[in-house]
Write an enzyme that holds these catalytic residues in place. Structure first.
Site, PDB file in Angstrom:
ATOM      1  CD  GLN A  91      -2.800  -1.239   2.678  1.00  0.00           C
ATOM      2  OE1 GLN A  91      -3.754  -0.479   2.773  1.00  0.00           O
ATOM      3  NE2 GLN A  91      -2.163  -1.776   3.679  1.00  0.00           N
ATOM      4  CB  VAL A  93       3.196   5.869  -2.224  1.00  0.00           C
ATOM      5  CG1 VAL A  93       1.872   5.695  -2.611  1.00  0.00           C
ATOM      6  CG2 VAL A  93       3.387   7.073  -1.119  1.00  0.00           C
ATOM      7  CG  HIS A 109      -2.738   2.415  -1.846  1.00  0.00           C
ATOM      8  ND1 HIS A 109      -2.751   2.266  -0.458  1.00  0.00           N
ATOM      9  CD2 HIS A 109      -4.092   1.827  -2.278  1.00  0.00           C
ATOM     10  CE1 HIS A 109      -4.030   1.823  -0.290  1.00  0.00           C
ATOM     11  NE2 HIS A 109      -4.591   1.403  -1.177  1.00  0.00           N
ATOM     12  CB  CYS A 117       0.591  12.998 -18.590  1.00  0.00           C
ATOM     13  SG  CYS A 117      -0.077  14.576 -19.318  1.00  0.00           S
ATOM     14  CB  CYS A 120      -0.951  12.082 -22.954  1.00  0.00           C
ATOM     15  SG  CYS A 120       0.486  11.831 -21.796  1.00  0.00           S
ATOM     16  N   GLY A 176       2.558  -4.459   9.036  1.00  0.00           N
ATOM     17  CA  GLY A 176       2.723  -2.880   9.259  1.00  0.00           C
ATOM     18  C   GLY A 176       1.336  -2.174   8.411  1.00  0.00           C
ATOM     19  CB  SER A 178      -4.077   0.851  10.812  1.00  0.00           C
ATOM     20  OG  SER A 178      -4.573   1.306   9.565  1.00  0.00           O
TER      21      SER A 178
END
Ligand code: APR
Length: 238
Positions: A91, A93, A109, A117, A120, A176, A178
């Site tokens: 999850q 980033v 995620h 973009c 495009c 890790g 919740s």
């Protein structure tokens, strides 16, 4: 315990906490002091692009100052040495799993080091800032680039692949997280329903702890290397 061939691992912000990246909920969480609706929704981006872009620019820049921890390295070792199927669904980033060497993985995620973009629809690797509205390298569109992050209300990425992995998993391990956000929070129930063993490794009991066959409480930097040693040791003994 049944033979384990196929492993599905879900990770959340807690696996990166010991690298120094803030989690979302709990003391000093990223959502403390921010309302999610102001930061992490398409409406927020349209209403106040500078605030949203800047929030992610700061988090992207922070990645240069952190390194993978023992939990990321242990999962990368499992990825390299596990002879059966393995998929790490994160999850997160951040890019700490990749930097530790993980290969069989996906970001459900999105990723800070990717930009999308809106002109495009193209996706580009991105290390710098977006708040100053850079042109899209693919189409030249000005100001169209947004963080390649799945905002609340948007569909997580690669859900088909995740559903397949949930159907095939002999073992589902959650690390890790919740258990506060769906669909990830529901994966344990799906996996268990399909007959998988389920294990949680988390600093605190989570909202979904009661769904797991086993829950181990402690820091990922300690629990994950121990668990990987167990899995590889058991495999070698088999
Ligand atoms: N080791 C293991 N677990 C830890 C550690 C640690 N060192 N530190 C914190 N944790 C646990 C906390 O106990 C908590 O259960 O990590 C979990 C972090 O929970 P959240 O902050 O809610 O993060 P996460 O579960 O990843 O959030 C899911 O919510 O905001 C959205 O898109 C965002 O991907 C995120 C999603």
């Amino acid at each position: 315990m049944r033979d384990i061939e196929t492993i599905l691992v879900l990770t959340g912000a807690g696996i990166s906490a010991e690298s120094g990246l803030a989690t979302f909920r709990g003391p000093d969480g990223l959502w403390e002091g921010h309302r999610v609706e102001e930061i992490c929704t398409p409406q927020a981006l349209a209403r106040n692009p500078a605030l949203v872009q800047n929030f992610y620019d700061i988090r992207r820049a922070a990645l240069a100052k952190v390194v993978p921890n023992a939990a990321h390295h242990a999962l990368a070792r499992l990825d390299a040495e596990w002879p059966g199927e393995l998929l790490i669904v994160t999850q997160n980033v951040d890019d700490l799993h990749e930097r530790a060497g993980a290969r069989r993985m996906l970001h459900m995620h999105g990723e800070l080091k990717s930009a999308l973009c809106r002109e495009c629809g193209g996706r580009v690797r991105w290390e710098g800032t977006l708040a100053d509205g850079p042109a899209c390298p693919l189409c030249g569109g000005k100001g169209g680039l947004r963080p390649d992050i799945v905002f609340f209300g948007e569909m997580p990425y690669q859900m088909e692949r995740i559903e397949e992995a949930l159907a095939e998993a002999d073992l589902f391990v959650s690390i890790g997280t919740s258990g506060a956000v769906y669909p990830a929070a529901g994966f344990v129930q799906t996996a268990r329903y399909r007959g998988a063993e389920t294990l949680e490794l988390n600093l605190d009991p989570s909202a979904g702890s009661h769904f797991f066959h086993e829950s181990r409480v402690g820091p990922a930097g300690l629990l994950v290397p121990e668990w990987v040693d167990e899995m590889l040791g058991r495999r070698a003994a088999a």
